[in-house]
Design a protein around this motif. Structure first.
Motif, short mmCIF file in Angstrom:
data_model
loop_
_atom_site.label_atom_id
_atom_site.label_comp_id
_atom_site.label_asym_id
_atom_site.label_seq_id
_atom_site.Cartn_x
_atom_site.Cartn_y
_atom_site.Cartn_z
N LEU A 86 0.81 -1.22 0.00
CA LEU A 86 0.00 0.00 0.00
C LEU A 86 0.85 1.27 0.00
O LEU A 86 0.38 2.32 -0.45
N ASN A 87 2.07 1.18 0.50
CA ASN A 87 2.94 2.36 0.53
C ASN A 87 3.87 2.45 -0.67
O ASN A 87 4.82 3.24 -0.67
N ALA A 88 3.60 1.67 -1.71
CA ALA A 88 4.42 1.75 -2.93
C ALA A 88 4.29 3.13 -3.57
O ALA A 88 3.35 3.88 -3.30
N ALA A 89 5.26 3.47 -4.41
CA ALA A 89 5.25 4.78 -5.07
C ALA A 89 4.23 4.79 -6.22
O ALA A 89 3.99 3.78 -6.87
N TRP A 90 3.65 5.98 -6.42
CA TRP A 90 2.74 6.17 -7.54
C TRP A 90 3.52 6.33 -8.84
O TRP A 90 4.62 6.90 -8.86
N VAL A 91 2.91 5.85 -9.92
CA VAL A 91 3.45 6.09 -11.27
C VAL A 91 2.36 6.81 -12.06
O VAL A 91 1.25 6.28 -12.24
N ASN A 92 2.66 8.04 -12.49
CA ASN A 92 1.68 8.79 -13.28
C ASN A 92 1.40 8.08 -14.59
O ASN A 92 2.32 7.58 -15.26
N GLN A 93 0.11 8.05 -14.99
CA GLN A 93 -0.29 7.34 -16.19
C GLN A 93 -0.69 8.28 -17.32
O GLN A 93 -0.07 8.31 -18.36
N ALA A 94 -1.77 9.05 -17.12
CA ALA A 94 -2.27 9.93 -18.18
C ALA A 94 -3.30 10.86 -17.58
O ALA A 94 -3.84 10.61 -16.50
N ALA A 95 -3.58 11.94 -18.30
CA ALA A 95 -4.68 12.81 -17.89
C ALA A 95 -5.98 12.03 -18.00
O ALA A 95 -6.21 11.31 -18.99
N GLY A 96 -6.85 12.14 -16.98
CA GLY A 96 -8.08 11.37 -17.04
C GLY A 96 -9.05 11.74 -15.96
O GLY A 96 -8.71 12.44 -15.00
N ARG A 97 -10.29 11.25 -16.12
CA ARG A 97 -11.32 11.41 -15.10
C ARG A 97 -11.78 10.08 -14.55
O ARG A 97 -12.42 10.02 -13.50
N GLN A 98 -11.48 8.99 -15.26
CA GLN A 98 -11.84 7.65 -14.81
C GLN A 98 -10.65 6.73 -15.01
O GLN A 98 -9.99 6.77 -16.06
N VAL A 99 -10.37 5.90 -14.02
CA VAL A 99 -9.29 4.93 -14.12
C VAL A 99 -9.82 3.56 -13.72
O VAL A 99 -10.64 3.45 -12.81
N VAL A 100 -9.39 2.52 -14.44
CA VAL A 100 -9.75 1.15 -14.12
C VAL A 100 -8.47 0.31 -14.16
O VAL A 100 -7.74 0.35 -15.15
N VAL A 101 -8.19 -0.40 -13.07
CA VAL A 101 -7.08 -1.36 -13.07
C VAL A 101 -7.68 -2.75 -12.96
O VAL A 101 -8.60 -2.99 -12.17
N GLU A 102 -7.17 -3.67 -13.78
CA GLU A 102 -7.69 -5.04 -13.76
C GLU A 102 -6.62 -5.95 -14.32
O GLU A 102 -6.28 -5.87 -15.48
N GLY A 103 -6.07 -6.81 -13.43
CA GLY A 103 -5.03 -7.71 -13.87
C GLY A 103 -3.83 -6.95 -14.37
O GLY A 103 -3.29 -6.06 -13.71
N TYR A 104 -3.39 -7.27 -15.58
CA TYR A 104 -2.21 -6.62 -16.14
C TYR A 104 -2.57 -5.46 -17.07
O TYR A 104 -1.72 -4.95 -17.80
N ARG A 105 -3.85 -5.03 -17.06
CA ARG A 105 -4.28 -3.92 -17.90
C ARG A 105 -4.68 -2.72 -17.05
O ARG A 105 -5.18 -2.87 -15.94
N ILE A 106 -4.46 -1.53 -17.62
CA ILE A 106 -4.88 -0.26 -17.03
C ILE A 106 -5.66 0.49 -18.09
O ILE A 106 -5.23 0.55 -19.25
N ALA A 107 -6.79 1.07 -17.71
CA ALA A 107 -7.60 1.84 -18.65
C ALA A 107 -7.88 3.22 -18.06
O ALA A 107 -8.11 3.35 -16.86
N VAL A 108 -7.87 4.21 -18.94
CA VAL A 108 -8.13 5.59 -18.53
C VAL A 108 -9.07 6.23 -19.54
O VAL A 108 -8.93 6.03 -20.75
N ARG A 109 -10.04 7.00 -19.03
CA ARG A 109 -10.93 7.80 -19.88
C ARG A 109 -10.73 9.26 -19.51
O ARG A 109 -10.78 9.62 -18.33
N ASP A 110 -10.50 10.12 -20.53
CA ASP A 110 -10.24 11.52 -20.24
C ASP A 110 -11.51 12.36 -20.38
O ASP A 110 -12.59 11.86 -20.72
N ASP A 111 -11.38 13.66 -20.13
CA ASP A 111 -12.54 14.55 -20.15
C ASP A 111 -13.17 14.68 -21.52
O ASP A 111 -14.34 15.06 -21.64
N SER A 112 -12.41 14.37 -22.58
CA SER A 112 -12.93 14.47 -23.94
C SER A 112 -13.56 13.17 -24.43
O SER A 112 -14.00 13.09 -25.58
N GLY A 113 -13.56 12.14 -23.58
CA GLY A 113 -14.16 10.86 -23.97
C GLY A 113 -13.20 9.93 -24.67
O GLY A 113 -13.64 8.89 -25.17
N ASN A 114 -11.91 10.25 -24.70
CA ASN A 114 -10.93 9.32 -25.25
C ASN A 114 -10.64 8.23 -24.24
O ASN A 114 -10.43 8.51 -23.05
N ALA A 115 -10.62 6.99 -24.69
CA ALA A 115 -10.32 5.85 -23.82
C ALA A 115 -9.00 5.24 -24.25
O ALA A 115 -8.77 4.98 -25.44
#
Length: 403
Positions: free
Chosen positions: A312-341
């Motif tokens: 839980l105390n691991a360091a953060w790694v910035n991913q991308a500009a976004g409003r929604q983030v989903v982590v699942e298994g070995y995949r990461i998904a981000v949706r930004d304010d313009s609707g790009n996924a």
């Protein structure tokens, strides 16, 4: 038996994909750091602990004299010796403990104590999909009804629709629904009257009322977390248990996965792991979204999606500009304010694939990606460059059932 994780094959029986090694008794599957490891077949936990070579590992005993072994987990196993586990049940998470040069699962099958020849099912450099059948004969093993590849969609009129496969029939399960979440064969909803309800098993199973005056619900196996309309979050273990525990107030976001619970309370993202009464750990001071899966935690803070993996105390790694983030298994998904996924597979610093425009919702499970775009709930599998399949029209929210 089914594949316990997804990823790339980097070692096979007696060969480490480039060097012969007669002492290598299984398959190495990499490119999946932090992914939840599922039991290949129902069984009993024969060992769960530490060995110098295998690190954190689990051994399961199965019918017909079979055993399966799961090595190099990132932390102690999620199961205990003597525990009965179902197919796909989480045993732990992919790591690099013990004699390991990088995150991967070393997976072995044995029968009557002898190493089982898995070479026909695994080829160096190939990829395998979590939950897919292992293409080997297993004499004396009865078939198991695994959880289906469910897609749950809340339509704009509040109808809950479901499919058991991408090309399957659309089943309408309920009306007046505002939210849906799913985990394996469990579906949880919030109705317009504030009732949180769950069904377990087939789509025709009955609904069980969990809670009243709710605005969100998440399910993690037989653990349930509910966000009340008053901003208080509650959790319990067991569908029919009445022992709800109040876990936070002034809450805006809840999530639960693989033994962890997360909330955003007064803008602060907190996570606990293990029992419901465990202590909270603050992971982000000013968060607007939160996602948990395996050893990974994702948040949106200051308009930026960030992910950490491991403790839980691991360091953060910035991913991308976004409003929604989903982590699942070995995949990461981000949706930004313009609707790009965007979706990436593999390490936290991997490259992104731009998978959709105009997206208003997003989910990921196993090798599937789902979005709501252009009024449709759309799903693609198994690769990020696969074609989209239109699943349900007039969609507002989409949820994929984890295997």
């Amino acid at each position: 038996m089914v594949q316990p994780v997804g990823g790339r094959v980097t070692g096979v029986l007696a060969n480490r994909c480039g060097a012969t090694d007669s002492d290598h008794y299984g398959v190495d599957i990499a490119g999946n750091s932090g992914m939840a490891i599922g039991a290949a077949y129902p069984g009993t936990v024969a060992f769960a602990g530490w060995t110098s070579g295998g690190g954190n590992m689990v051994t399961l005993s199965h019918a017909g004299g079979y055993q399966t072994r799961y090595l190099h987990m990132v932390r102690a196993a999620s199961v205990a010796v003597g525990q009965q586990v179902g197919q796909g049940q989480v045993l732990g998470h992919v790591g690099s403990t013990g004699n390991s040069t990088g995150p991967h699962l070393h997976f072995e099958i044995r029968r009557h104590g002898a190493v089982y020849d898995i070479r026909p099912a695994y080829v160096c450099g190939s990829t395998v999909t979590k939950g897919a059948p292992i293409n080997l004969p297993f004499a004396d093993l009865p078939p198991v009804n695994a959880a289906p590849d469910r897609v749950l969609v809340v339509r704009t009129d509040g109808t809950l629709a479901a499919k058991e496969s991408l090309n399957g029939t659309v089943h309408e399960l309920k009306t007046n629904v505002t939210r849906v979440s799913a985990d394996r064969d469990r579906v949880a909803v919030i109705s317009t009257n504030g009732a949180a309800e769950v069904k377990v098993g087939g789509l025709t199973a009955g609904w069980v009322t969990l809670f009243h005056n709710a605005r969100d619900v998440v399910v993690d196996g037989d653990r349930y977390v509910v966000l009340g309309t008053d901003g208080r979050a509650w959790a319990k273990d067991g569908l029919y248990s009445t022992n709800w525990a109040h876990i936070s107030s002034n809450t805006t976001v809840i999530d639960a996965a693989d033994g962890r619970i997360g909330v955003i309370e007064n803008g602060v993202a907190k996570v606990k792991e293990g029992p419901i009464n465990a202590s909270w750990h603050t992971v982000a001071a000013s968060a607007t979204d939160l996602s948990l899966d395996g050893a990974r935690i994702g948040v949106v803070e200051g308009g930026t999606a960030k992910v950490k993996e491991g403790p839980l105390n691991a360091a953060w790694v910035n991913q991308a500009a976004g409003r929604q983030v989903v982590v699942e298994g070995y995949r990461i998904a981000v949706r930004d304010d313009s609707g790009n996924a965007y979706v990436k597979a593999g390490p936290l610093n991997g490259s992104w694939d731009h998978v959709a425009t105009g997206a208003t919702d997003l989910d990921v499970a196993g090798n599937r990606v789902a979005v709501v775009s252009g009024g449709w709930a759309r799903v693609k599998e198994p690769n990020l460059n696969s074609y989209w399949v239109d699943v349900v029209v007039n969609a507002r929210q989409v949820a994929l059932a984890n295997q």
